[in-house]
Write an enzyme that holds these catalytic residues in place. Structure first.
Site, short mmCIF file in Angstrom:
data_model
loop_
_atom_site.label_atom_id
_atom_site.label_comp_id
_atom_site.label_asym_id
_atom_site.label_seq_id
_atom_site.Cartn_x
_atom_site.Cartn_y
_atom_site.Cartn_z
N ASP A 34 -17.57 10.33 -19.88
CA ASP A 34 -16.35 11.13 -19.97
C ASP A 34 -15.77 11.31 -18.57
O ASP A 34 -16.45 11.08 -17.57
CB ASP A 34 -16.69 12.49 -20.60
CG ASP A 34 -15.45 13.22 -21.11
OD1 ASP A 34 -14.45 12.56 -21.43
OD2 ASP A 34 -15.50 14.46 -21.20
N GLU A 82 -11.62 8.39 -15.84
CA GLU A 82 -10.35 7.68 -15.59
C GLU A 82 -10.14 7.24 -14.12
O GLU A 82 -9.51 6.20 -13.93
CB GLU A 82 -9.16 8.54 -16.04
CG GLU A 82 -8.99 8.63 -17.52
CD GLU A 82 -9.98 9.61 -18.18
OE1 GLU A 82 -10.10 9.56 -19.40
OE2 GLU A 82 -10.63 10.39 -17.46
N ASP A 89 -8.50 13.24 -25.89
CA ASP A 89 -8.38 14.59 -26.44
C ASP A 89 -7.09 14.72 -27.25
O ASP A 89 -6.03 15.04 -26.70
CB ASP A 89 -8.41 15.63 -25.32
CG ASP A 89 -9.77 15.71 -24.64
OD1 ASP A 89 -10.72 15.13 -25.18
OD2 ASP A 89 -9.86 16.35 -23.57
#
Length: 575
Positions: free
Chosen positions: A179, A182, A255
């Site tokens: 997670d 990015e 999300d």
């Protein structure tokens, strides 16, 4: 810049070629294609035990539980909160005995903490990213002030892989969930553009490395599972990646929110990811933020059961989002959707095997599959799931019926066996809340298993070969079988089946060819024929020998199979 021009006969062949160019994936473990339950967060360990007990008590299949930040001590990676999870290894192994695999979230940020051996070793080896003036990149993320490994350096990727020796090798964790890669730091921004990266020996700034940072972290985590559990196939979920991410990880769409707009968006995103080489993809079913209505949750779970990756993940601050949280009626429909996924696993696994071998996507947008008909180009909801199933998600509330496009050919309702009379154009169909409109190609052979509570509950599940009658033409179908995990299949311990259907007005023939032991992975088999006319008498022969035990259930005919046949002939006459 390098440009690649790909030419082929069909759009799907072009996607297949692109996927081979960027890298075909490894065949995933079969359990990873089952249902995953997740939340931010399940803790302490008692909550995890209670969750699994509830699944098993209600008879709702589940193969994996994902643990978010709260399993860690102060949200620091490679730690366990000893108060909430005093016996992590015991819990993981107890869940495994109940058929549930444990998946852990992992973030790239390493807390600045001299008592943390991971941070200390990273500092000593100079493995953390630095700014252009040489100072360490230090930013806030979940554990607090963090430094960040430079995953674009091979040595750092190898070091990161070694950090999983305890969780993967000793404790027995079966999957990882990358997670925030990015990468993102608080508040909702990425690394400064002057951050420096080794970039596999070609140093550069973050302006160049940003898009591959998450990909490199995925490679490092994947390597950790390969290194510390070499006899198991890795399952890795990554929030970020680049062209070729499929070589290392599945992905999800981030999300999202509990809204009909985001359900529709999830449908489009998963189709487009598949067209980009990434078929092992899904969305947080039901929505991550907010709380869905019972109808929205039901429709989302039904759609997600026909995606490559099937996970229900939500933020606990909005309340529970487990399958039983939306009333008895919706629970029964959602349970049926999950059970349908498990019955369909041999078909899904076969599509993933073809994807791993050839790059052919598992999800195929209608316009890609039926590209010769320009009327399909503006239709975005419908898609093909593998070779023979056609799925139409519901995007609007209280949509009890809708117009949809039925491809040319012979198509049946997958749920009711009703024949679609008008093909090659839009037709109106009813859409009860109990199931999605899904259609199956006439002449197709769809392999099914009985419902299992988890993959492997039945070591050699009996196989049902469901065949839908088509009065003309030839249709090829396939089935791939192996142990479901490990690498024995690379040494030939697998079975590759091909079924060739030929239909007539009052008969059908089915040829069964197989490479490998045709009965090694299922204990018994039967052929079930759907769609035959009413008021008929049926006879069947296997390899010229009349079949015994042919039975009828309504308009479905069941034919038991002993071992394997070369040719099954079915004929019928009007009674």
């Amino acid at each position: 810049m390098n440009y690649y021009f790909i030419y082929d006969n069909t759009p799907l062949d072009i996607i297949s070629a692109y996927t081979r160019l960027t890298g075909t994936p490894e065949l995933p473990p079969l359990w990873a294609l089952g249902y995953h339950q997740s939340k931010w967060s399940y803790y302490p360990d008692k909550a995890v035990y209670n969750l699994v007990e509830r699944f098993r008590g209600l008879g709702i299949p589940c193969d994996a539980v994902h643990l978010d930040h709260h399993y860690m001590e102060r949200k620091e990676g490679f730690t366990w909160d000893k108060q909430n999870f005093p016996d992590a290894e015991g819990m993981v192994r107890a869940l495994e005995k109940d058929g549930v695999k444990t998946v852990l979230i992992v973030n790239p940020g390493v807390k600045v903490n001299s008592a943390n051996p991971v941070w200390k070793e990273g500092m000593e080896r100079n493995y953390f990213c630095r700014r252009s003036e040489g100072n360490l990149l230090s930013e806030e993320v979940w554990p607090g002030l963090c430094n960040f490994p430079d995953f674009t350096a091979p040595a750092v990727r190898g070091w990161w892989a070694d950090l999983f020796s305890r969780d993967i090798g000793k404790i027995g964790v079966r999957g990882l969930w990358n997670d925030m890669n990015e990468p993102v730091v608080f508040p909702d921004r990425t690394f400064p553009m002057d951050t420096r990266h080794e970039y596999d020996g070609m140093p550069c700034s973050h302006e160049k490395a940003h898009n591959v940072y998450g990909q490199c972290m995925a490679e490092a985590s994947w390597l950790g599972m390969k290194r510390h559990a070499p006899d198991r196939r890795p399952f890795l979920l990554s929030r970020s990646g680049f062209a070729g991410l499929q070589r290392f990880a599945a992905t999800w769409t981030g999300d999202n929110r509990s809204s009909w707009e985001h359900l529709k968006l999830a449908n489009f995103q998963c189709q487009r990811l598949a067209a980009s080489g990434i078929s092992f993809a899904g969305a947080d079913a039901g929505g991550f933020m907010g709380h869905p209505t019972p109808e929205l949750f039901c429709r989302w779970m039904q759609m997600a059961s026909f995606h490559g990756f099937f996970r229900n993940h939500s933020s606990g601050e909005f309340g529970g989002q487990e399958p039983w949280m939306f009333g008895q009626e919706v629970t029964s429909y959602v349970k049926a959707a999950i059970e349908g996924r498990y019955r369909l696993l041999p078909y899904i696994y076969t599509q993933f095997r073809r994807y791993a071998e050839t790059g052919m996507p598992v999800l195929r947008s209608l316009a890609l599959q039926c590209f010769t008909n320009k009327d399909t180009y503006w239709r975005g909801a419908e898609y093909f799931f593998g070779d023979h199933l056609y799925v139409i998600p519901i995007h609007e509330p209280q949509e009890g019926g809708r117009f949809l496009y039925i491809p040319e050919g012979v198509w049946y309702s997958y749920h009711t066996d009703s024949l679609m009379e008008d093909t090659g154009k839009d037709v109106w169909v009813k859409c009860p809340l109990s199931f999605l409109p899904v259609y199956v190609r006439g002449g197709a052979v769809i392999p099914h298993w009985p419902v299992q509570q988890y993959v492997g509950e039945l070591p050699r599940p009996p196989l049902t070969l469901d065949v839908w009658w088509s009065p003309e033409g030839e249709v090829a179908s396939h089935l791939y079988e192996d142990a479901g995990d490990g690498y024995a299949y690379r040494n030939g311990e697998c079975a590759v089946h091909e079924f060739l259907y030929r239909g007539g007005s009052s008969s059908l023939e089915l040829d069964w060819n197989c490479e490998g032991d045709p009965c090694a992975f299922h204990e018994s088999a039967e052929v079930v024929v759907h769609g035959l006319p009413a008021g008929i008498s049926v006879s069947a022969c296997m390899d010229g020998v009349p079949c015994r035990g042919v039975t009828r259930e309504g308009r479905v005919w069941r034919i038991p199979v002993k071992g394997k046949f070369d040719t099954l002939s079915v004929c019928w006459t009007t009674e």
